[in-house]
Motif scaffolding. Sequence first.
Motif, mmCIF file in Angstrom:
data_model
loop_
_atom_site.group_PDB
_atom_site.id
_atom_site.type_symbol
_atom_site.label_atom_id
_atom_site.label_comp_id
_atom_site.label_asym_id
_atom_site.label_seq_id
_atom_site.Cartn_x
_atom_site.Cartn_y
_atom_site.Cartn_z
ATOM 1 N N GLN A 70 -5.933 8.855 2.033
ATOM 2 C CA GLN A 70 -6.194 7.743 1.119
ATOM 3 C C GLN A 70 -4.920 6.950 0.856
ATOM 4 O OE1 GLN A 70 -9.208 7.933 -2.184
ATOM 5 N NE2 GLN A 70 -7.365 7.980 -3.464
ATOM 6 N N ALA A 126 0.853 -1.183 0.000
ATOM 7 C CA ALA A 126 0.000 0.000 0.000
ATOM 8 C C ALA A 126 0.892 1.237 0.000
ATOM 9 C CB ALA A 126 -0.915 0.012 1.217
ATOM 10 N N ASP A 136 -1.809 8.011 -1.053
ATOM 11 C CA ASP A 136 -2.428 8.664 -2.211
ATOM 12 C C ASP A 136 -3.201 9.874 -1.709
ATOM 13 O OD1 ASP A 136 -3.169 9.141 -4.810
ATOM 14 O OD2 ASP A 136 -4.788 7.667 -4.843
ATOM 15 N N GLY A 153 -4.651 -1.908 -7.297
ATOM 16 C CA GLY A 153 -5.259 -0.746 -7.931
ATOM 17 C C GLY A 153 -6.409 -0.137 -7.169
ATOM 18 N N THR A 154 -6.913 -0.822 -6.164
ATOM 19 C CA THR A 154 -8.016 -0.271 -5.381
ATOM 20 C C THR A 154 -7.490 0.762 -4.392
ATOM 21 O OG1 THR A 154 -7.858 -2.014 -3.703
ATOM 22 C CG2 THR A 154 -9.323 -2.407 -5.563
ATOM 23 N N THR A 155 -8.393 1.616 -3.939
ATOM 24 C CA THR A 155 -8.023 2.631 -2.953
ATOM 25 C C THR A 155 -8.913 2.489 -1.723
ATOM 26 O OG1 THR A 155 -9.550 4.251 -3.937
ATOM 27 C CG2 THR A 155 -7.254 4.268 -4.714
ATOM 28 N N THR A 180 -9.914 4.793 1.987
ATOM 29 C CA THR A 180 -9.790 6.052 2.703
ATOM 30 C C THR A 180 -9.754 5.786 4.202
ATOM 31 O OG1 THR A 180 -12.200 6.348 2.753
ATOM 32 C CG2 THR A 180 -10.993 7.339 0.907
ATOM 33 N N ARG A 186 -3.417 3.675 -1.747
ATOM 34 C CA ARG A 186 -3.661 2.901 -2.957
ATOM 35 C C ARG A 186 -2.973 1.555 -2.825
ATOM 36 N NH1 ARG A 186 -0.372 3.337 -7.093
ATOM 37 N NH2 ARG A 186 0.208 5.466 -6.438
#
Length: 459
Positions: free
Chosen positions: A123, A116, A119, A129-131, A133, A125
């Motif tokens: 947040q 991870a 971002d 590819g998913t994020t 919060t 990422r």
Amino acid sequence: MTFDYDLFVIGGGSGGVRAARIAAGEHGAKVGLAEESRMGGTCVIRGCVPKKLMIFASQAGLMSDEMRGYGWCDAQAGSFDWPIFREKLHAELSRLEVIYRAGLTRAGVEIHDQRAVLDGHHQVRLADGTTRTARHILIATGGRPAPIGIPGEELAMISDDLFLMDRLPGRILLVGGGFIACEFATILAGLGVDTVQAYRGDAVLRGFDREARDLATLQLSAVGVDLRLGVTPAALERDGDGIRVRFEDGTDERFDAVLMATGRDPYTRGLGLETTEVRTGRNGAIEVDEWSQTCVPSIFAVGDVTDRVNLTPVAIREGHAFADTVFGARPRTVDHTLVASAVYLRPHELATIGLTEEEAKARGPVDVFATTFRPMRSMFAGSDAKVMMKLLVDPADDRVLGCHIFGPEAGEMIQMAAVAITMGATKAQFDATVAVHPTAAEELVTMRAPTRRHEGVEG
């Protein structure tokens, strides 16, 4: 704003796991944690734990020598089977990893087995590819071996690689003079490897008390390490199935393997810090205040990635304090001024807490209570190995400023001494403690008169 998590932790080492487990399990926070490698981090998987087990394994030769001195005429270490040891070692590491995972799961932490990166301020990422919060983000990515910038250094191993070797090398060069280099030199020599250690300084373990450093330097040679001081490699190149090393003095030698143990840097490269306003130091360390908070209110960092005191128990304490402060309404900080540590050499360890003699002398007047002697156990067996005990005392208020031990099981001894010194014990209180006899540790409470006094920088 609604967040996926109250807290997202980047890093599944000692500090990150403790923070996540306390925040979720004790304080009810919704927590996610991402780890790109194995759960448990450097200490559990490729540091303290496997190293200590290797140290235990490497003692057989010294123990058999000692037993012959006690009359066990046929005592022999025999041959060491690396594959058998390695299989048991990795089984133990897997067991510990399961325990770490189970603790997080019981606490309700959602684990992401992938890298991870940051971002933004709220947040992260993930590698897929998913994020996600989070109201708060905790960086606990630890450190990584630091390159020294010479040609061919990619041919060398780092400490992580030692636990994965298919076989022990016949001859190895270790580069460095710190914790890792000295401990692994002790280990490999004890396991029968022809071990050469090259260090640019005049004594190993820079930053420790000089008298203890000198004893550690002598001991490395005594246990069979070919210790070369003032020596630095200039380049490495492949030589058949080995490595040829050219040194700065123009000489060169061939080794089966080379291990670089020249320090570690905070693991912040590629972490996405550029998407935030988080500040870093010269070596990439994340800058934090006494609450482990960065200049971005939502982002915190603990452990080696902050380059404060790079020890596992410190990372654990920082992670716990962070969770209690942010999620438990129990604000507290970690005092980094008195932290005990130990270097697990053999046969004698080096353990310390507080100021070195050099630091105390620079600070002001100091009384030095020190003794060096041959301990009963090894002396009877014919060994010349010496133990050192040292207390540094402030003559103004009699408070003990530092304690340094070089001897068998020094790490076990310093833990008990650390309790007293952390409480602010005076030399008079040490003197009032009745000795346990016969032990080496009794010297800590029987040194009545100072061996020397320093009057400080103005004396």
